[in-house]
Motif scaffolding. Sequence first.
Motif, PDB file in Angstrom:
ATOM      1  N   TRP A  14     -64.557   3.671 -19.054  1.00 20.04           N
ATOM      2  CA  TRP A  14     -64.484   2.587 -18.064  1.00 20.04           C
ATOM      3  C   TRP A  14     -63.060   2.365 -17.554  1.00 20.04           C
ATOM      4  O   TRP A  14     -62.857   1.873 -16.455  1.00 20.04           O
ATOM      5  CB  TRP A  14     -65.047   1.278 -18.624  1.00 20.04           C
ATOM      6  N   ALA A  15     -62.055   2.735 -18.352  1.00 18.72           N
ATOM      7  CA  ALA A  15     -60.663   2.492 -17.980  1.00 18.72           C
ATOM      8  C   ALA A  15     -60.029   3.669 -17.243  1.00 18.72           C
ATOM      9  O   ALA A  15     -58.980   3.513 -16.630  1.00 18.72           O
ATOM     10  CB  ALA A  15     -59.844   2.159 -19.222  1.00 18.72           C
ATOM     11  N   ARG A  16     -60.664   4.820 -17.285  1.00 19.22           N
ATOM     12  CA  ARG A  16     -60.059   6.013 -16.675  1.00 19.22           C
ATOM     13  C   ARG A  16     -59.845   5.882 -15.165  1.00 19.22           C
ATOM     14  O   ARG A  16     -58.780   6.250 -14.671  1.00 19.22           O
ATOM     15  CB  ARG A  16     -60.881   7.252 -17.011  1.00 19.22           C
ATOM     16  N   PRO A  17     -60.816   5.364 -14.393  1.00 24.47           N
ATOM     17  CA  PRO A  17     -60.537   5.206 -12.953  1.00 24.47           C
ATOM     18  C   PRO A  17     -59.381   4.238 -12.673  1.00 24.47           C
ATOM     19  O   PRO A  17     -58.596   4.451 -11.749  1.00 24.47           O
ATOM     20  CB  PRO A  17     -61.848   4.661 -12.379  1.00 24.47           C
ATOM     21  N   LEU A  18     -59.259   3.199 -13.487  1.00 26.01           N
ATOM     22  CA  LEU A  18     -58.165   2.242 -13.306  1.00 26.01           C
ATOM     23  C   LEU A  18     -56.817   2.891 -13.605  1.00 26.01           C
ATOM     24  O   LEU A  18     -55.845   2.709 -12.858  1.00 26.01           O
ATOM     25  CB  LEU A  18     -58.378   1.023 -14.203  1.00 26.01           C
ATOM     26  N   LEU A  19     -56.760   3.641 -14.685  1.00 24.92           N
ATOM     27  CA  LEU A  19     -55.516   4.319 -15.044  1.00 24.92           C
ATOM     28  C   LEU A  19     -55.172   5.413 -14.033  1.00 24.92           C
ATOM     29  O   LEU A  19     -54.009   5.589 -13.673  1.00 24.92           O
ATOM     30  CB  LEU A  19     -55.618   4.897 -16.457  1.00 24.92           C
ATOM     31  N   ALA A  20     -56.198   6.123 -13.555  1.00 24.06           N
ATOM     32  CA  ALA A  20     -55.964   7.150 -12.534  1.00 24.06           C
ATOM     33  C   ALA A  20     -55.412   6.510 -11.261  1.00 24.06           C
ATOM     34  O   ALA A  20     -54.519   7.065 -10.609  1.00 24.06           O
ATOM     35  CB  ALA A  20     -57.256   7.913 -12.241  1.00 24.06           C
ATOM     36  N   GLY A  21     -55.915   5.330 -10.915  1.00 26.18           N
ATOM     37  CA  GLY A  21     -55.407   4.615  -9.736  1.00 26.18           C
ATOM     38  C   GLY A  21     -53.967   4.181  -9.918  1.00 26.18           C
ATOM     39  O   GLY A  21     -53.154   4.287  -8.996  1.00 26.18           O
TER      40      GLY A  21
END
Length: 101
Positions: A45-52
């Motif tokens: 769930w946190a990967r898209p946020l970290l990628a952003g």
Amino acid sequence: MLAFTQANLGSLRFTHDLDITGDVSAIKLHGAGHRCCPLYAVPAWARPLLAGARASHRLTTHPPGGGVFAPVMLAEARHLRAHAGRLPRLDLSLPAGSLVP
């Protein structure tokens, strides 16, 4: 990051692009004096946020050695300073012993 690492803000301050794996599945945080630099698995769930956050860091200008989360932390500090007068005041007139049963 704080939600799944339980780290403090100081650890995030020194997180660089190189501390995040290419597939954004792991992140290394830096401890005081680099004596303890734990590696954390990044939940799905946190990967898209970290990628952003990483993409934003790569696309903006920043000082050499600037951390990925430094702009966010600076903005938060400015916000807290600007609104410090509106923060609730704590009543610390009670002795500490009365707060613990």
